[in-house]
Each structure stands twice: as C-alpha cells, then as structure tokens.
Motif scaffolding. Structure first.
Motif, PDB file in Angstrom:
ATOM      1  N   GLY A  85      32.988  -4.720  11.435  1.00  0.00           N
ATOM      2  CA  GLY A  85      33.841  -4.337  10.564  1.00  0.00           C
ATOM      3  C   GLY A  85      34.183  -5.549   9.762  1.00  0.00           C
ATOM      4  O   GLY A  85      33.639  -6.132   8.958  1.00  0.00           O
ATOM      5  N   THR A  86      35.517  -5.856   9.448  1.00  0.00           N
ATOM      6  CA  THR A  86      35.910  -6.854   8.583  1.00  0.00           C
ATOM      7  C   THR A  86      36.503  -8.216   9.401  1.00  0.00           C
ATOM      8  O   THR A  86      37.190  -8.882   9.134  1.00  0.00           O
ATOM      9  CB  THR A  86      37.313  -6.596   7.755  1.00  0.00           C
ATOM     10  OG1 THR A  86      38.254  -6.199   8.432  1.00  0.00           O
ATOM     11  CG2 THR A  86      36.762  -5.470   6.588  1.00  0.00           C
ATOM     12  N   GLY A  87      36.405  -7.903  10.831  1.00  0.00           N
ATOM     13  CA  GLY A  87      36.638  -9.160  11.678  1.00  0.00           C
ATOM     14  C   GLY A  87      37.669  -9.032  12.553  1.00  0.00           C
ATOM     15  O   GLY A  87      38.154  -9.913  13.103  1.00  0.00           O
ATOM     16  N   GLU A  88      38.288  -7.851  12.789  1.00  0.00           N
ATOM     17  CA  GLU A  88      39.537  -7.666  13.489  1.00  0.00           C
ATOM     18  C   GLU A  88      39.187  -7.901  14.934  1.00  0.00           C
ATOM     19  O   GLU A  88      40.011  -8.086  15.638  1.00  0.00           O
ATOM     20  CB  GLU A  88      40.301  -6.183  13.102  1.00  0.00           C
ATOM     21  CG  GLU A  88      39.309  -4.934  13.459  1.00  0.00           C
ATOM     22  CD  GLU A  88      38.446  -4.785  12.073  1.00  0.00           C
ATOM     23  OE1 GLU A  88      38.391  -5.667  11.146  1.00  0.00           O
ATOM     24  OE2 GLU A  88      37.732  -3.705  11.854  1.00  0.00           O
ATOM     25  N   LEU A  89      38.147  -7.712  15.430  1.00  0.00           N
ATOM     26  CA  LEU A  89      37.572  -8.024  16.777  1.00  0.00           C
ATOM     27  C   LEU A  89      37.071  -9.226  17.061  1.00  0.00           C
ATOM     28  O   LEU A  89      36.546  -9.606  18.327  1.00  0.00           O
ATOM     29  CB  LEU A  89      36.749  -6.662  17.217  1.00  0.00           C
ATOM     30  CG  LEU A  89      37.555  -5.447  17.248  1.00  0.00           C
ATOM     31  CD1 LEU A  89      36.270  -4.264  17.432  1.00  0.00           C
ATOM     32  CD2 LEU A  89      38.642  -5.377  18.103  1.00  0.00           C
TER      33      LEU A  89
END
Length: 619
Positions: free
Chosen positions: A377-381
């Motif tokens: 995704g955009t780095g949330e994990l």
C-alpha cells in the motif's frame, strides 16, 4: 455530485432526534488543503463516507438507518442553529452492521449486531470526524482525492494539548537488536519526568495526557489520548451531541491557533526527532512488517489490514538501498519464489510521508508481485531502517535523538564558612568522628549537613559498612545523604568528573541497603555506641525514636538519595552550559557533558529502586 440532491434521492430515511444522540468524542481532525475549497472538500468527504457505510466488508449485511446533512443556515432542534454553534457543516448517519461471530459455524444463524454512528463537523478549513471507517481507508481516500484534506502535523498534536503524560506508546527508530525493545509502553504520574536520554531512540506513537486547558471554562479537559500518525483524539467521555459539537469547535480553535503561532515547547523532548527533509535520509538496509498485536480490531473493522499484513509476513522483501537517497529497491517473492522487484520511494504528503511503489523492470510473476505491491500500500504496515539513522514508520520518519540532556536534579547551595574540601571532622576513629560533628569549631561538610537538615530525624551512619553518611527522616520521607569533599577550593576550579565518580558509585552500590525493614534491624542495635543523631536540630544518642519512625513508614512514603559534592561551582557550570548551547565547546562544557552522563546514569539506577536523586554543588 450534488450532495443535497443525492441525499434527497436516497432511499435512506432522514435521521431524526439528533439532540438525543450521545457519541463518544473519538475523532480524527483533518485540515483542508490550502488550494482546496472547504465546502467542496466537505461534500467530497461526505460522499466518501456514504460509500464506505454501504460497503459490507466482512459483515454479513449492512443497513443505513438514517442520515442528514446540514448547512450553516440550518438548525438542530433542541440545540440551536449551526451559525450559533460556530459550525459550517454537519453530516450525521447511523447504520446497522451484522457479522457472524468467529465461534459460530456455517449452519448456526447467529449474528452480532453493531449500530454505528458517523458524525462529521466542518468548521472553516477543518473537519472533525467520528466514524467507523478505518484510519487507513480515510488516508487512502485523502490520497486518491488529490489531498483535499491533510492530517495535522505531529508537532501540533504533541505540543497543543499540554499536561502530565500518563501513558505513552513508543516505537523504536534504532537498529533492531536483541538487547533493546522494538517498542514499549510506559505509564506513570508524569511520563515527561520518567523519560531519559536512553529513550532518544524511540518515537512517540500515541500518548494519554492529563490535559489542563488554559481556559477554566473549556469543555474538553482531563484524560485525552492523542494518536499522532492518525491525527486522532479520544476523550473517554460519552457526551450528548451538543457537548460533542462544542468539544469539536473548541478543539479546532486550539489547532487553528497552533498552526498560525508558535506552539508550546515539546512535552516529550527526550524522544526521537521527527525528520522533515528527505534529503537527510539515505541507505535503506532493512524492513519489518507490523506484528498482529499492533493492529487493534477497532482500527481494522473489515479485516483488510489484517489480510494484507498476513500476506506480507508470508512474503519476503529483500532491501537494496541507495547510499545517497531514501529510495530503494525491494526484491519480493512468496515462499522462496522470487516474483520481481519493486522500486520504493518515500514521498512527502501533507504532514507525513507515503511510499510511492512501482515495478522495477518486468516482474517474473506479475500477479504475485502485484499482490505484494498492493499489500504494501502506502507503507502503513512497513517499518524501514536507514543507514542515516532514520526509520520510516506510521507515515512518519524519525531520527534517533542524540542530544544528551542536562542532568535534571542539580541544585547549588551556599556552604558559607564550611570547608568545601573537608568531608568530616579531622579526628580518627568512628566514635571520635561522630562525637566531633558540629562541635569544637567543626567546619566540615558533615557540619553543614547538620545545619541544613534541621527538621525531623538526622542520623549519621559514617563508618565501615555505612548505608550513607547521613539518613534524614521527616514526615515519612527518608533521604540518604552521601557527602564528598571538593578536589579544590579555588573559586575558578574546573568541572571535574573524577570528583563525583567515587561518591556516585557509593550511592548506587548502597541503594539496596535502604530497604525499610533492613534499616529497622540495622538501627535497633547501632554499631556505634554513641551515634551522632539529631531530632529537630537537638542532639540525641538514643535512636529508639528514629527506629519507631522507621517502623511507622509505609510503601506510600518516599525514599530519596542526595549527593553533596561542592566541587561544581554554579558560575563555572552556567558558563559551560552556555558554551554548549551556543555551539562553542570548551574544556568545561565537554567535562560537563560527561558529568551529565554520569549523573543521568546514576539517576536511572536510583529511580529503578526508589524515588529520585538530587546532586548539590556550590554557589
């Protein structure tokens, strides 16, 4: 889309009885992009929330029970007009969500039913959102809608709401190693006082603040939970809608002011420093994936984040960093099979950072590589570690705080006619020393102690196997006093770490001897026939009263340690501190930094056993 027309055409009934609603003040606060129209942005946000409320996700079914949108010219029956409330727009909806419990088999028609409320308040360029939509879904919508709204900068959230920190959630920005935690949670009376320079490798994720507003009539007060990356506030009080709206407008006013004027100082200044310039970040060398227990169910109601996390944890991402850039390449795959490479670049977006992810070349297994890319995704994990000392996590980039703070509990005293280099009376033998303290023109530091601690019990324990040079007991508070003479009597003597090493080591070594039961046993039968002791300044040799006072202590009483070492002069200290602050280091400023480190380390050890450590220098 015309929002009013879409609501009118909707089959969902109008939500009535707004004044009777009692939402919890658990909200996200967003700020409209400077180039966006606040009214149009609000309409877009409401349309997005309506879409998410219709999404079933993992639920068996969802049903909207009612909704309403109000403009500033409208009124809420029983509360007043939006103009009077200082509100420019309001959207409220309620829905029913039916899910099958995890313990229920396919043939058991048993459902959990949750009724969820959405309240969105617009005031000027701000919106306050109380909704069941996940924080990440809200963030992704913001990105896809050309940044109509921005999350508030972490600095604004950290500084605007001032108060004693009660709980903090910290995440490490240091290189991962077995000897240091990746994350930790701290709780206490005032966490600002409990943090030290060892916490400089941890960044603040969220904090519980005992918020004390400057305005005594303010609605919001008391315990507030602030989540920085999510631009989120939680006030653990269920309120009626009128109070909710007042709290929303009051909160927006605070943030409006903080964005236009310099906010107060950092409350948790010991922690890692937020990075704002990507040019300072380089050399990615490792990534980790969020742990399952780091995803609270409330933040992932439809389980989408959990699915992505599980996919990433079963995948591999081999990092190949760039020595002069925050961008890097990740070779990705699944179960040992390489699928391709992703080009990953942090990009500034609003008040934080996202990851721009693209294929690097043609993947050998496009479907698998695309799956992993979408899961990132955009780095949330992801947590990304850089050789520059930075860490990307929760859409923020932090650098370990290497600035060692001054020792917090340094006091200075006027020793008058007492000889700062003479620790005790100039006689030989334990009993002789006890007999001579404060008598026959004794000008030693021991005599200074007797003229300074003149209330309650003061007992000298100087001698072989001592607990401390003196024990002071008043109103249940016990203070162990360790005394050491200065290395010089010069009025311009330099800072000297060696003057403190022995007495600090002695104080730390004897901490366990301050156990109250052990002290009672020790002083019930004193090892000195006539120990020097004073009660309210009057000399005593019978310690039975002191022992009784020790027995009366409880676990609520404080135990403190004081080191008296007058070698450090206030003028020399102040000049050294100023030189360090101005970036003009001197011999004394360098020595003072070493002394700060010695005393901070000692204080950490003291407060791991007892209450605190204070060091006394000379005026």
């Amino acid at each position: 889309m015309d929002l009013d027309k879409s609501l009118a055409d909707s089959q969902v009934p109008r939500l009535e009885g707004l004044a009777e609603l009692a939402p919890t003040f658990s909200v996200s606060v967003l700020h409209c992009h400077p180039d966006a129209n606040p009214k149009a942005a609000f309409r877009s946000l409401v349309n997005f929330l309506r879409t998410t409320l219709e999404s079933r996700g993992r639920a068996q079914s969802v049903r909207c029970l009612g909704e309403v949108v109000l403009a500033e010219s409208d009124r809420i029956e029983g509360i007043g007009s939006l103009v009077e409330l200082g509100i420019d727009g309001l959207y409220v909806s309620a829905r029913e969500r039916r899910t099958m419990p995890s313990w229920s088999g396919e043939h058991h028609q048993v459902f959990d039913v949750a009724n969820q409320l959405t309240v969105v308040v617009r005031r000027g360029a701000f919106v306050v959102i109380h909704a069941p939509v996940s924080d990440e879904a809200l963030r992704r919508w913001s990105q896809k809608s050309n940044d109509r709204y921005r999350y508030l900068p972490g600095a604004i959230l950290r500084r605007t709401l001032q108060g004693d920190g009660k709980t903090v959630w910290l995440r490490g920005v240091h290189r991962r190693r077995a000897t240091k935690a990746d994350s930790k949670t701290l709780g206490g009376l005032r966490i600002q006082e409990a943090l030290d320079d060892e916490d400089g490798s941890f960044a603040l994720s969220a904090a519980v603040i005992d918020y004390v507003p400057l305005d005594e009539s303010a609605v919001v007060h008391g315990r507030l939970t602030v989540s920085l990356a999510k631009s989120r506030l939680y006030w653990k009080i269920q309120v009626d809608l009128a109070t909710f709206l007042a709290a929303a407008t009051e909160t927006v006013s605070l943030f409006e002011k903080s964005l236009t004027v310099e906010p107060p100082e950092e409350q948790f200044w010991q922690l890692a420093v937020p990075e704002t310039e990507l040019s300072n970040v380089y050399g990615a060398y490792d990534v980790t994936i969020a742990e399952p227990d780091e995803l609270p169910a409330a933040a992932d109601p439809d389980g989408e984040l959990t699915e992505r996390m599980e996919l990433l944890r079963n995948s591999f991402l081999e990092v190949r960093g760039h020595p002069k850039s925050p961008a890097f390449t990740a070779v990705v795959g699944f179960e040992g099979t390489e699928a391709g490479s992703l080009s990953i670049t942090p990009v500034a977006r609003g008040s934080g950072f996202d990851l721009d992810i693209r294929f690097a070349g043609t993947p050998s297994n496009e479907a698998m590589a695309r799956q992993i890319r979408d899961a990132v995704g955009t780095g949330e994990l992801l947590r990304i570690y850089y050789e520059s000392g930075h860490t990307f996590d929760e859409h923020q980039i932090h650098l370990q705080n290497q600035t060692a703070p001054p020792f917090a509990n340094l006091d200075f005293a006027d020793f008058g006619d007492h000889r700062v280099h003479q620790e005790k009376p100039l006689v030989r033998g334990d009993q002789a020393i006890h007999d001579a303290i404060g008598r026959n023109n004794d000008h030693s530091l021991f005599a200074w102690v007797t003229t300074t601690y003149t209330t309650g019990w003061l007992v000298c324990d100087d001698g072989a196997g001592e607990v401390a040079d003196f024990l002071h007991l008043v109103n249940g508070t016990l203070t162990a006093i360790h005394v050491k003479g200065a290395q010089s009597t010069s009025s311009t003597r330099n800072v000297a770490v060696t003057a403190y090493q022995e007495v600090v080591a002695q104080a730390v070594k004897n901490l366990r001897l301050l156990d109250n039961r052990a002290l009672v046993g020790r002083f019930t039968t004193p090892r000195i026939a006539r120990p020097a002791a004073w009660l309210d300044g009057t000399r005593h040799t019978d310690l039975s009263g002191f022992v009784s006072a020790l027995r009366a202590r409880t676990t609520l009483n404080k135990t403190q340690v004081v080191i008296v070492q007058p070698h450090l002069l206030r003028p020399v200290h102040d000049a050294a501190r100023k030189a360090a602050e101005e970036g003009k280091p001197t011999r004394d400023s360098r020595s003072l930094a070493l002394l700060d480190g010695l005393l901070r380390s000692a204080r950490r050890t003291v407060i791991s056993h007892w209450d605190d450590l204070t060091v006394i220098g000379s005026e």
